[in-house]
Design a protein around this motif. Sequence first.
Motif, PDB file in Angstrom:
ATOM      1  N   GLU A   1       0.848  -1.185   0.000  1.00 33.11           N
ATOM      2  CA  GLU A   1       0.000   0.000   0.000  1.00 33.11           C
ATOM      3  C   GLU A   1       0.884   1.235   0.000  1.00 33.11           C
ATOM      4  O   GLU A   1       1.874   1.315   0.729  1.00 33.11           O
ATOM      5  CB  GLU A   1      -0.899   0.012   1.225  1.00 33.11           C
ATOM      6  CG  GLU A   1      -1.780   1.249   1.318  1.00 33.11           C
ATOM      7  CD  GLU A   1      -2.478   1.358   2.663  1.00 33.11           C
ATOM      8  OE1 GLU A   1      -3.649   1.771   2.677  1.00 33.11           O
ATOM      9  OE2 GLU A   1      -1.840   1.041   3.689  1.00 33.11           O
ATOM     10  N   LEU A   2       0.515   2.207  -0.817  1.00 31.68           N
ATOM     11  CA  LEU A   2       1.256   3.457  -0.913  1.00 31.68           C
ATOM     12  C   LEU A   2       0.246   4.597  -0.858  1.00 31.68           C
ATOM     13  O   LEU A   2      -0.660   4.671  -1.685  1.00 31.68           O
ATOM     14  CB  LEU A   2       2.040   3.500  -2.231  1.00 31.68           C
ATOM     15  CG  LEU A   2       2.905   4.720  -2.509  1.00 31.68           C
ATOM     16  CD1 LEU A   2       3.965   4.879  -1.431  1.00 31.68           C
ATOM     17  CD2 LEU A   2       3.573   4.580  -3.873  1.00 31.68           C
ATOM     18  N   VAL A   3       0.379   5.472   0.132  1.00 30.04           N
ATOM     19  CA  VAL A   3      -0.547   6.592   0.302  1.00 30.04           C
ATOM     20  C   VAL A   3       0.261   7.886   0.314  1.00 30.04           C
ATOM     21  O   VAL A   3       1.238   8.004   1.061  1.00 30.04           O
ATOM     22  CB  VAL A   3      -1.355   6.476   1.602  1.00 30.04           C
ATOM     23  CG1 VAL A   3      -2.378   7.614   1.695  1.00 30.04           C
ATOM     24  CG2 VAL A   3      -2.049   5.117   1.687  1.00 30.04           C
ATOM     25  N   PHE A   4      -0.136   8.823  -0.517  1.00 27.09           N
ATOM     26  CA  PHE A   4       0.534  10.121  -0.553  1.00 27.09           C
ATOM     27  C   PHE A   4      -0.483  11.190  -0.893  1.00 27.09           C
ATOM     28  O   PHE A   4      -1.618  10.902  -1.301  1.00 27.09           O
ATOM     29  CB  PHE A   4       1.677  10.125  -1.579  1.00 27.09           C
ATOM     30  CG  PHE A   4       1.237   9.919  -2.992  1.00 27.09           C
ATOM     31  CD1 PHE A   4       0.969  11.003  -3.826  1.00 27.09           C
ATOM     32  CD2 PHE A   4       1.085   8.641  -3.501  1.00 27.09           C
ATOM     33  CE1 PHE A   4       0.549  10.810  -5.132  1.00 27.09           C
ATOM     34  CE2 PHE A   4       0.668   8.440  -4.808  1.00 27.09           C
ATOM     35  CZ  PHE A   4       0.394   9.527  -5.631  1.00 27.09           C
ATOM     36  N   ALA A   5      -0.084  12.436  -0.722  1.00 29.92           N
ATOM     37  CA  ALA A   5      -0.997  13.550  -0.987  1.00 29.92           C
ATOM     38  C   ALA A   5      -0.295  14.635  -1.776  1.00 29.92           C
ATOM     39  O   ALA A   5       0.912  14.869  -1.611  1.00 29.92           O
ATOM     40  CB  ALA A   5      -1.537  14.124   0.318  1.00 29.92           C
ATOM     41  N   LEU A   6      -1.060  15.292  -2.631  1.00 31.67           N
ATOM     42  CA  LEU A   6      -0.609  16.477  -3.350  1.00 31.67           C
ATOM     43  C   LEU A   6      -1.419  17.652  -2.821  1.00 31.67           C
ATOM     44  O   LEU A   6      -2.648  17.612  -2.828  1.00 31.67           O
ATOM     45  CB  LEU A   6      -0.836  16.319  -4.860  1.00 31.67           C
ATOM     46  CG  LEU A   6      -0.146  15.127  -5.524  1.00 31.67           C
ATOM     47  CD1 LEU A   6      -0.559  15.039  -6.992  1.00 31.67           C
ATOM     48  CD2 LEU A   6       1.374  15.229  -5.406  1.00 31.67           C
ATOM     49  N   ASP A   7      -0.741  18.674  -2.355  1.00 30.29           N
ATOM     50  CA  ASP A   7      -1.416  19.862  -1.835  1.00 30.29           C
ATOM     51  C   ASP A   7      -1.192  20.990  -2.835  1.00 30.29           C
ATOM     52  O   ASP A   7      -0.126  21.587  -2.901  1.00 30.29           O
ATOM     53  CB  ASP A   7      -0.846  20.240  -0.470  1.00 30.29           C
ATOM     54  CG  ASP A   7      -1.843  21.013   0.360  1.00 30.29           C
ATOM     55  OD1 ASP A   7      -2.326  22.042  -0.135  1.00 30.29           O
ATOM     56  OD2 ASP A   7      -2.146  20.583   1.487  1.00 30.29           O
ATOM     57  N   TYR A   8      -2.236  21.276  -3.633  1.00 31.35           N
ATOM     58  CA  TYR A   8      -2.087  22.181  -4.776  1.00 31.35           C
ATOM     59  C   TYR A   8      -2.073  23.648  -4.362  1.00 31.35           C
ATOM     60  O   TYR A   8      -2.819  24.081  -3.490  1.00 31.35           O
ATOM     61  CB  TYR A   8      -3.223  21.953  -5.773  1.00 31.35           C
ATOM     62  CG  TYR A   8      -2.975  20.785  -6.694  1.00 31.35           C
ATOM     63  CD1 TYR A   8      -2.216  20.937  -7.844  1.00 31.35           C
ATOM     64  CD2 TYR A   8      -3.494  19.526  -6.400  1.00 31.35           C
ATOM     65  CE1 TYR A   8      -1.977  19.871  -8.683  1.00 31.35           C
ATOM     66  CE2 TYR A   8      -3.252  18.449  -7.239  1.00 31.35           C
ATOM     67  CZ  TYR A   8      -2.493  18.626  -8.384  1.00 31.35           C
ATOM     68  OH  TYR A   8      -2.251  17.555  -9.209  1.00 31.35           O
ATOM     69  N   GLU A   9      -1.202  24.401  -5.029  1.00 31.26           N
ATOM     70  CA  GLU A   9      -1.180  25.839  -4.875  1.00 31.26           C
ATOM     71  C   GLU A   9      -2.403  26.441  -5.576  1.00 31.26           C
ATOM     72  O   GLU A   9      -2.933  25.858  -6.517  1.00 31.26           O
ATOM     73  CB  GLU A   9       0.108  26.419  -5.482  1.00 31.26           C
ATOM     74  CG  GLU A   9       1.394  25.936  -4.824  1.00 31.26           C
ATOM     75  CD  GLU A   9       1.524  26.442  -3.396  1.00 31.26           C
ATOM     76  OE1 GLU A   9       0.979  27.524  -3.097  1.00 31.26           O
ATOM     77  OE2 GLU A   9       2.158  25.747  -2.584  1.00 31.26           O
ATOM     78  N   PRO A  10      -2.861  27.623  -5.137  1.00 35.71           N
ATOM     79  CA  PRO A  10      -4.002  28.261  -5.803  1.00 35.71           C
ATOM     80  C   PRO A  10      -3.747  28.476  -7.289  1.00 35.71           C
ATOM     81  O   PRO A  10      -2.649  28.839  -7.695  1.00 35.71           O
ATOM     82  CB  PRO A  10      -4.130  29.595  -5.052  1.00 35.71           C
ATOM     83  CG  PRO A  10      -3.518  29.336  -3.716  1.00 35.71           C
ATOM     84  CD  PRO A  10      -2.400  28.374  -3.958  1.00 35.71           C
ATOM     85  N   GLY A  11      -4.779  28.222  -8.083  1.00 34.28           N
ATOM     86  CA  GLY A  11      -4.691  28.439  -9.513  1.00 34.28           C
ATOM     87  C   GLY A  11      -4.017  27.337 -10.307  1.00 34.28           C
ATOM     88  O   GLY A  11      -3.854  27.459 -11.524  1.00 34.28           O
ATOM     89  N   CYS A  12      -3.661  26.238  -9.646  1.00 30.07           N
ATOM     90  CA  CYS A  12      -2.940  25.161 -10.331  1.00 30.07           C
ATOM     91  C   CYS A  12      -3.792  23.927 -10.589  1.00 30.07           C
ATOM     92  O   CYS A  12      -3.351  23.020 -11.289  1.00 30.07           O
ATOM     93  CB  CYS A  12      -1.701  24.761  -9.522  1.00 30.07           C
ATOM     94  SG  CYS A  12      -0.454  26.059  -9.428  1.00 30.07           S
ATOM     95  N   ASN A  13      -4.980  23.864 -10.026  1.00 27.44           N
ATOM     96  CA  ASN A  13      -5.870  22.735 -10.233  1.00 27.44           C
ATOM     97  C   ASN A  13      -7.292  23.228 -10.016  1.00 27.44           C
ATOM     98  O   ASN A  13      -7.644  23.657  -8.924  1.00 27.44           O
ATOM     99  CB  ASN A  13      -5.530  21.594  -9.268  1.00 27.44           C
ATOM    100  CG  ASN A  13      -6.391  20.362  -9.474  1.00 27.44           C
ATOM    101  OD1 ASN A  13      -7.569  20.366  -9.148  1.00 27.44           O
ATOM    102  ND2 ASN A  13      -5.798  19.301  -9.978  1.00 27.44           N
TER     103      ASN A  13
END
Length: 252
Positions: free
Chosen positions: A6-18
């Motif tokens: 199992e592999l769990v990770f997160a992407l925390d997007y900057e404003p205006g990028c997603n």
Amino acid sequence: MMRMRELVFALDYEPGCNRVADALAEHPDARVRSLSLHATADRLWRVDHATGTPAALTAIEDAFLTSDYYADCLATEDCGATQTTRVLDRADDMLVLYSDWERTPACASVPHIAQDHLGDGVLFETRHEGRHYTWRLIHSGDGDVAAFFDELAAAVGERAQMEILRTADTTASMREANGTQSALSPEQEAALQAAVEHGYYESPREVDGGELAEHLDVPRSTLTYRLRRAEEQLAKQYVAGRHLTEEPPVSR
């Protein structure tokens, strides 16, 4: 018996990028989770379930239908991909969306990078809350996880912060889910400890979420996510512990 990883990770997007992250950040109580996600070398299909207020669901639907979203494409410019998104179901507090994305050589995505480095047969589960986009991957364990993260970091660039939340044998994950084993990640422990020390859980609160996030030097959405997951895990552990210590009913 074959053991999966199992592999769990997160992407925390900057404003205006997603666009989806921006819509969710404007509606903090809204959530999007994947019901199904499949990818081949040149295509991706996914079904997502969103919850929230009618205004939040309208914003999420608009973000999914906008052509620059491309179902998780990480390209920084128009990659020429084609995408079809359809609404499968809609209610006042619920939205189900289907996306079909045909990629081009300029495209990159988490599932396709995973296929390149972790092999075929990878299972994907996603949860999107605010700017925090969490991925859970189940894979054989035979691939190169370090190479996967290196390429993913290069594809994401400065548009998002990447955080590894968990990598473990799925057997250990199942034990944890059943309440027989539980451990917070170092990031969750740090967030929880800081929250207690700075009076976040006092009534009235001595510090708000923004101030605590600033103290920890993380985005507020990241702090909120870490605290919510830590609280959820501790609550489940507490209930499981009570269940195990309860005396069995007396037979009559």
